[in-house]
Each structure stands twice: as C-alpha cells, then as structure tokens.
Design an enzyme around this catalytic site. Sequence first.
Site, PDB file in Angstrom:
ATOM      1  N   LYS A   1       0.832  -1.204   0.000  1.00  0.00           N
ATOM      2  CA  LYS A   1       0.000   0.000   0.000  1.00  0.00           C
ATOM      3  C   LYS A   1       0.866   1.254   0.000  1.00  0.00           C
ATOM      4  O   LYS A   1       0.453   2.302  -0.504  1.00  0.00           O
ATOM      5  CB  LYS A   1      -0.987  -0.017   1.172  1.00  0.00           C
ATOM      6  CG  LYS A   1      -0.355  -0.020   2.563  1.00  0.00           C
ATOM      7  CD  LYS A   1      -0.074   1.372   3.097  1.00  0.00           C
ATOM      8  CE  LYS A   1       0.725   1.314   4.378  1.00  0.00           C
ATOM      9  NZ  LYS A   1       1.047   2.675   4.897  1.00  0.00           N
TER      10      LYS A   1
ATOM     11  N   THR B   1      -3.688   5.694   3.334  1.00  0.00           N
ATOM     12  CA  THR B   1      -2.435   6.281   2.855  1.00  0.00           C
ATOM     13  C   THR B   1      -2.560   6.920   1.481  1.00  0.00           C
ATOM     14  O   THR B   1      -1.748   7.767   1.128  1.00  0.00           O
ATOM     15  CB  THR B   1      -1.307   5.224   2.807  1.00  0.00           C
ATOM     16  OG1 THR B   1      -1.858   3.972   2.456  1.00  0.00           O
ATOM     17  CG2 THR B   1      -0.609   5.099   4.105  1.00  0.00           C
TER      18      THR B   1
END
Length: 319
Positions: free
Chosen positions: A184, A241
């Site tokens: 990620k 994120t």
Amino acid sequence: MIGILGAGAFGTALAVALAQGGRSVRLWARSPEDVARMAATHRNDDRLPGVVLPPKVSFHADAGDLLEAEVLLFCVPMQSLGGFLARHQDQFARQPMVACCKGVDLETLRGPVSVIQAARPDVAAAILTGPSFAADIARGLPTALTLASRDSANVELQTLLSTSSLRIYRTDDVTGAELGGALKNVIAIAAGVVIGAGLGDSARAALMTRGYAEMVRLATRLGARAETLAGLSGFGDLVLTCTSPQSRNFRHGHALGRGQAFDSGVTVEGVATATAVVRLARQLGVEMPVTEMVDALVSGRVTVEDAIPNLMTRPLKQE
C-alpha cells in the site's frame, strides 16, 4: 511491561496509547541525548509535537534495559530491522517480537516477520499493521490494527496490546498482512503523483483500484488469503495512505507529481519497497505495472510526463 524499540513518531505514539491503557512501557531511543531530553520533559516534540508522554513511560538508551519486557515492539524502519536485530539480539531474551514497520527488505526480499525469524528463530514473531497515523494514536482517537502471527501467543498479544482506543484484530495470515502493509505504501506514492500532477480524484480512484489488484495478485501468489488483503492490513491501510497528506508516502508522490524536491531526511518506506517488490514480482512472473512505474519514477529512470501515458496506453484487457 512492554518494550518499544524506536522513538520515532509511531513508536512514541504506541508508548502513549499503551501507557494510557495502564501498561508500563520502556521506550528505547538510539540517541542518549534524545533519551535525556524525553526523560526531562516527557515530550518528543521532534517526532510528535505537542504530545505529553504519560508517567508510565520510561526512556532508555540501552536496549538491554528492555530485557524483562513481556513483548518487544520494533518501531525501526524496515530497511534497518535486520541490521538492528543483528547488533542487539544478544540483549533480548525469548519474549515475543512484534514488527511495527512495513515493507520488503531490499537484500533478502523478506517481510518483517521473516526478518525477525531469520535472526531469532527461537522466539514468537508477529507484525502489527493496519490503517493508522501516529498523531491519531497519540491523541487517543479510535484506531483498529491487525496483529499477524503464526504462533499461539497471538491471542495473548492481542489482549496485551489492546486499549480502549486501540482495537487489535488477529490473523494467522502473516504473508497477507506483511504484503498489504508493504504494497500500500507503493500505491500511495503513485496516488500522490496523480494528485500532485493535477490528474484528479477520478484518476486516483482508478489508480487505487488497479494498485489493489496488484497487491492481491502478488500476495496470493505467495500463499496469502485474498480476504486478508480486503481487511485492515490491506484495503483499509490503502485507503488511508492514498487519501491523506499525513502519509509520508503520499506526500513524497505528491512532490514528485509537482516536480518538487522532498525532504531526504523523512523515511519513505515505499521507495525501497517498490524496488524490492519489482525484483520479487519478476522472480515470480507476476505482472505489476503500477509498482514498476513507481520504482522507475522514484529512481529517476522516467519522468511523470512519461509515466502516465505509459500506463494509459497499456493493452486493453478484461477487468
């Protein structure tokens, strides 16, 4: 007593949350000067401004002071974890070791749990990961994380590390949790590039979706369960994120997209992870075009102006 190795923002935030939850915490920092300052002020303003550390947190420059801890939380950068363990492993007993970093080691292409197991095969190893910002944890805002371990100590650690504001879920899918947290960060750099270059939220949504497909593709190839990637350690962390400027990876990508320099003193785990994952994916024959483009961008082999058309002109395919 809980031992935390690494007094960066995340290690400090965990110390605050766990101490507020009634645990005694020993926080190790590399610099004796930092330790002395935190002991005098009960603050770590260089890393976590404005946060007061509770009385149950003590500060240490000698890792051997954590010998009696029930569990050790390693809050050091991923690329430093192996070297840190090699230097300090004789100072630790056989208590469980929990990695609180995300990434893939450049030298060994291992995740954090595998790095710990290689250094200390005699201890229970785990990873604590999921959608979380240090500032939120330190402020006592509700946060949910995943604790992944193949060891039966998982249940006891889940209880030990949970507080009224920190909710811990457990899984035995270590590979899925490791790769969700690592990959990620790479996709967050790409999302930052998209927004920094002014390509819009629709493009970011498409990027996140295709990036998530890459995450699942590589993780399942390595034996992870797809549902793990759909949980906190994968999809949840990806959303956080890729959409918040609090993310260092997103900010790094945003600077790239705008053609601006980024602070070289800030650890951006996704940069090294992109390089490591490209090597790993090629070994396994897994197609990861977004990750490959991020690696090329952060290494300076391509420009943002070249990267976007290259992705958009890939052969059309079924989703």
